[in-house]
Write a protein that holds these residues in place. Structure first.
Motif, PDB file in Angstrom:
ATOM      1  N   THR A 158      37.307  35.919  34.090  1.00  0.00           N
ATOM      2  CA  THR A 158      38.398  35.480  33.221  1.00  0.00           C
ATOM      3  C   THR A 158      39.598  36.425  33.197  1.00  0.00           C
ATOM      4  OG1 THR A 158      37.308  36.541  31.330  1.00  0.00           O
ATOM      5  CG2 THR A 158      36.818  34.216  31.717  1.00  0.00           C
ATOM      6  N   ASP A 159      39.492  37.565  33.817  1.00  0.00           N
ATOM      7  CA  ASP A 159      40.598  38.532  33.826  1.00  0.00           C
ATOM      8  C   ASP A 159      41.484  38.272  35.042  1.00  0.00           C
ATOM      9  OD1 ASP A 159      42.324  40.681  33.808  1.00  0.00           O
ATOM     10  OD2 ASP A 159      40.784  42.149  33.266  1.00  0.00           O
ATOM     11  N   PRO A 160      42.758  37.921  34.845  1.00  0.00           N
ATOM     12  CA  PRO A 160      43.620  37.655  35.999  1.00  0.00           C
ATOM     13  C   PRO A 160      43.833  38.873  36.889  1.00  0.00           C
ATOM     14  CG  PRO A 160      44.894  37.704  33.959  1.00  0.00           C
ATOM     15  CD  PRO A 160      43.453  37.710  33.570  1.00  0.00           C
ATOM     16  N   ARG A 161      43.653  40.074  36.349  1.00  0.00           N
ATOM     17  CA  ARG A 161      43.781  41.270  37.187  1.00  0.00           C
ATOM     18  C   ARG A 161      42.626  41.351  38.179  1.00  0.00           C
ATOM     19  NH1 ARG A 161      44.526  45.242  32.176  1.00  0.00           N
ATOM     20  NH2 ARG A 161      42.871  43.824  31.503  1.00  0.00           N
ATOM     21  N   ASN A 162      41.428  40.945  37.747  1.00  0.00           N
ATOM     22  CA  ASN A 162      40.301  40.885  38.677  1.00  0.00           C
ATOM     23  C   ASN A 162      40.562  39.852  39.762  1.00  0.00           C
ATOM     24  OD1 ASN A 162      38.577  42.889  37.748  1.00  0.00           O
ATOM     25  ND2 ASN A 162      37.564  41.544  36.277  1.00  0.00           N
ATOM     26  N   LEU A 163      41.088  38.707  39.386  1.00  0.00           N
ATOM     27  CA  LEU A 163      41.389  37.668  40.370  1.00  0.00           C
ATOM     28  C   LEU A 163      42.408  38.179  41.383  1.00  0.00           C
ATOM     29  CD1 LEU A 163      41.367  34.839  41.567  1.00  0.00           C
ATOM     30  CD2 LEU A 163      42.934  34.120  39.747  1.00  0.00           C
ATOM     31  N   GLY A 164      43.461  38.815  40.911  1.00  0.00           N
ATOM     32  CA  GLY A 164      44.467  39.337  41.830  1.00  0.00           C
ATOM     33  C   GLY A 164      43.907  40.379  42.771  1.00  0.00           C
ATOM     34  N   ALA A 165      43.021  41.246  42.251  1.00  0.00           N
ATOM     35  CA  ALA A 165      42.415  42.275  43.099  1.00  0.00           C
ATOM     36  C   ALA A 165      41.482  41.656  44.138  1.00  0.00           C
ATOM     37  CB  ALA A 165      41.653  43.275  42.232  1.00  0.00           C
ATOM     38  N   VAL A 166      40.756  40.594  43.758  1.00  0.00           N
ATOM     39  CA  VAL A 166      39.877  39.912  44.715  1.00  0.00           C
ATOM     40  C   VAL A 166      40.712  39.268  45.817  1.00  0.00           C
ATOM     41  CG1 VAL A 166      38.300  37.961  45.004  1.00  0.00           C
ATOM     42  CG2 VAL A 166      37.991  39.545  43.093  1.00  0.00           C
ATOM     43  N   VAL A 167      41.812  38.624  45.448  1.00  0.00           N
ATOM     44  CA  VAL A 167      42.693  38.012  46.448  1.00  0.00           C
ATOM     45  C   VAL A 167      43.195  39.071  47.425  1.00  0.00           C
ATOM     46  CG1 VAL A 167      44.922  36.864  46.772  1.00  0.00           C
ATOM     47  CG2 VAL A 167      43.376  36.095  44.974  1.00  0.00           C
ATOM     48  N   ARG A 168      43.517  40.239  46.901  1.00  0.00           N
ATOM     49  CA  ARG A 168      43.998  41.321  47.770  1.00  0.00           C
ATOM     50  C   ARG A 168      42.908  41.775  48.742  1.00  0.00           C
ATOM     51  NH1 ARG A 168      47.157  46.695  45.508  1.00  0.00           N
ATOM     52  NH2 ARG A 168      47.823  47.523  47.524  1.00  0.00           N
ATOM     53  N   SER A 169      41.657  41.881  48.253  1.00  0.00           N
ATOM     54  CA  SER A 169      40.553  42.295  49.120  1.00  0.00           C
ATOM     55  C   SER A 169      40.256  41.233  50.170  1.00  0.00           C
ATOM     56  CB  SER A 169      39.296  42.559  48.276  1.00  0.00           C
ATOM     57  OG  SER A 169      39.487  43.664  47.415  1.00  0.00           O
ATOM     58  N   VAL A 170      40.327  39.963  49.788  1.00  0.00           N
ATOM     59  CA  VAL A 170      40.097  38.883  50.754  1.00  0.00           C
ATOM     60  C   VAL A 170      41.126  38.960  51.878  1.00  0.00           C
ATOM     61  CG1 VAL A 170      40.162  36.374  51.064  1.00  0.00           C
ATOM     62  CG2 VAL A 170      38.939  37.359  49.125  1.00  0.00           C
ATOM     63  N   GLY A 171      42.369  39.213  51.534  1.00  0.00           N
ATOM     64  CA  GLY A 171      43.394  39.342  52.556  1.00  0.00           C
ATOM     65  C   GLY A 171      43.196  40.568  53.428  1.00  0.00           C
ATOM     66  N   ALA A 172      42.679  41.644  52.832  1.00  0.00           N
ATOM     67  CA  ALA A 172      42.507  42.886  53.595  1.00  0.00           C
ATOM     68  C   ALA A 172      41.356  42.809  54.583  1.00  0.00           C
ATOM     69  CB  ALA A 172      42.284  44.055  52.630  1.00  0.00           C
ATOM     70  N   PHE A 173      40.320  42.021  54.277  1.00  0.00           N
ATOM     71  CA  PHE A 173      39.121  42.010  55.109  1.00  0.00           C
ATOM     72  C   PHE A 173      38.913  40.684  55.842  1.00  0.00           C
ATOM     73  CE2 PHE A 173      38.127  45.232  51.815  1.00  0.00           C
ATOM     74  CZ  PHE A 173      38.029  46.328  52.659  1.00  0.00           C
ATOM     75  N   GLY A 174      39.984  39.939  56.042  1.00  0.00           N
ATOM     76  CA  GLY A 174      39.922  38.767  56.908  1.00  0.00           C
ATOM     77  C   GLY A 174      39.318  37.527  56.301  1.00  0.00           C
ATOM     78  N   GLY A 175      39.311  37.424  54.972  1.00  0.00           N
ATOM     79  CA  GLY A 175      38.795  36.214  54.328  1.00  0.00           C
ATOM     80  C   GLY A 175      39.771  35.059  54.451  1.00  0.00           C
ATOM     81  N   HIS A 176      39.275  33.850  54.184  1.00  0.00           N
ATOM     82  CA  HIS A 176      40.095  32.649  54.354  1.00  0.00           C
ATOM     83  C   HIS A 176      40.548  32.025  53.035  1.00  0.00           C
ATOM     84  CE1 HIS A 176      37.679  32.810  58.173  1.00  0.00           C
ATOM     85  NE2 HIS A 176      38.918  32.767  58.630  1.00  0.00           N
ATOM     86  N   GLY A 177      40.096  32.551  51.911  1.00  0.00           N
ATOM     87  CA  GLY A 177      40.564  32.014  50.652  1.00  0.00           C
ATOM     88  C   GLY A 177      39.614  32.310  49.510  1.00  0.00           C
ATOM     89  N   VAL A 178      40.068  31.951  48.313  1.00  0.00           N
ATOM     90  CA  VAL A 178      39.315  32.189  47.083  1.00  0.00           C
ATOM     91  C   VAL A 178      39.215  30.866  46.335  1.00  0.00           C
ATOM     92  CG1 VAL A 178      39.246  33.469  44.903  1.00  0.00           C
ATOM     93  CG2 VAL A 178      40.157  34.557  46.960  1.00  0.00           C
ATOM     94  N   VAL A 179      38.048  30.620  45.735  1.00  0.00           N
ATOM     95  CA  VAL A 179      37.838  29.424  44.921  1.00  0.00           C
ATOM     96  C   VAL A 179      37.553  29.863  43.488  1.00  0.00           C
ATOM     97  CG1 VAL A 179      36.454  27.343  44.575  1.00  0.00           C
ATOM     98  CG2 VAL A 179      36.902  28.159  46.885  1.00  0.00           C
ATOM     99  N   VAL A 180      38.233  29.236  42.545  1.00  0.00           N
ATOM    100  CA  VAL A 180      37.991  29.520  41.131  1.00  0.00           C
ATOM    101  C   VAL A 180      37.736  28.199  40.410  1.00  0.00           C
ATOM    102  CG1 VAL A 180      39.407  31.607  41.117  1.00  0.00           C
ATOM    103  CG2 VAL A 180      40.465  29.407  40.575  1.00  0.00           C
ATOM    104  N   PRO A 181      36.931  28.210  39.344  1.00  0.00           N
ATOM    105  CA  PRO A 181      36.736  26.980  38.568  1.00  0.00           C
ATOM    106  C   PRO A 181      38.011  26.602  37.827  1.00  0.00           C
ATOM    107  CG  PRO A 181      35.027  28.617  38.115  1.00  0.00           C
ATOM    108  CD  PRO A 181      36.115  29.319  38.846  1.00  0.00           C
TER     109      PRO A 181
END
Length: 328
Positions: A184-207
């Motif tokens: 529920t913390d948007p800062r956690n979501l933003g940090a996860v998006v940054r890590s996905v971009g850094a390590f070659g992920g293709h996207g993030v899914v949230v409810p």
């Protein structure tokens, strides 16, 4: 002809002719037209029934759009634009490339480096710069501290979960998607998006419900990575994970009591969805049952759990390492 009222200078006596007389609304094209019968209450613009009918029509249209697959990008899903207040937050958002629509500067604001940088960045990005009265900015902020600067941020355009599969397929690499459950913390979501971009992920899914969304805070934490990494919103996360499993992806959930530890995670090189729960509650029951395997991060110290974004970074770094090793 005597008595002809159409002839200049003629006088007409009362009762000499039938029909309309001067002052009764005119004749032929000049005569007054009636408004006709009173329309139904649903068609009167200011009637409460008309407003209710319009709202019901709009809700039905939104339901129809969400059910179709043609327009998968949904701008905000009913969210409203956000206002970022304060000099430091505004400058940070502009540095991160947040897609703002307007920068509002209060008239008479003391200019410092942050104000100058905000104006310069907004001008370079083509964002409208508006001078407004300080009282208007006070009303807009609801009494919150704004320091003479406000940035208007439109609702984020979420992707459809199926789009992430298409992006992974087009990349030629095994799919790597991160799903967040109860974060529920948007800062956690933003940090996860940054890590996905850094390590070659293709996207993030949230409810869609009871979860953090891509607010300006999340944009700022992602340091602009959200412009390149799509974030999808799932109406039902469990169902979306089941659809991913049907498409051939392995579902791996992070849990303190996982089936395997991260260094034993052999599915890292396969198409995989990494599911991360909240730090307090972890994975939900239904989501955990949907996972093919649960993975734990080995701890060397007395700490029991990691922040969701930190855990995502650790797991994604290990998956990226194993995938690079396989290509050697």
């Amino acid at each position: 002809m005597a008595g002809n009222s159409q002839r200049r200078g003629a006088m007409r006596k009362d009762g000499t002719k039938k029909g309309m007389v001067v002052g009764s609304g005119g004749q032929r094209r000049k005569q007054l037209q009636g408004k006709g019968p009173t329309p139904p209450k649903e068609e009167r613009p200011n009637h409460p029934a008309a407003r209710r009918a319009k709202l019901a029509e709009r809700s039905a249209a939104n339901r129809g759009r969400s059910g179709g697959g043609a327009n998968r990008r949904r701008a905000g899903d009913g969210e409203t634009p956000e206002t970022v207040l304060g000099r430091n937050p505004v400058v940070e958002c502009l540095r991160a490339g947040v897609p703002a629509t307007a920068l509002q500067v209060a008239i008479g604001t003391t200019t410092d480096e942050r104000v100058r940088e905000a104006v310069s960045l907004a001008a370079d990005m083509g964002i409208s710069i508006l001078e407004v009265a300080k009282t208007d900015l006070d009303k807009m902020s609801g009494g919150a501290l704004h320091q003479g600067l406000a940035l208007q941020v439109p609702p984020y355009a979420y992707a459809h979960p199926d789009e992430l599969l298409e992006i992974a397929g087009d990349s030629g690499d095994p799919a790597l998607i991160v799903a967040l459950d109860g974060v529920t913390d948007p800062r956690n979501l933003g940090a996860v998006v940054r890590s996905v971009g850094a390590f070659g992920g293709h996207g993030v899914v949230v409810p869609q419900r009871r979860a953090a969304g891509m607010t300006a805070v999340a944009w700022r934490t992602s340091a602009g990575t959200a412009a390149r990494v799509p974030v999808a919103r799932a109406t039902n996360l469990t169902r979306t994970l089941q659809e991913y499993a049907s498409a051939g992806l392995m579902i791996a959930g992070l849990a303190a009591d996982g089936d395997v530890t991260l260094d034993e995670f052999e599915l890292a090189t396969d198409p995989v969805v990494v599911v991360i729960g909240s730090e307090g509650k972890g994975l939900g029951r239904l989501v955990k049952q949907t996972c093919d395997v649960t993975v734990s991060i080995p701890m060397a110290g007395p700490v029991e759990s990691l922040n969701a974004s930190v855990a995502a970074g650790v797991v994604l770094a290990e998956i990226s390492r194993q995938r690079r090793a396989r290509l050697r």
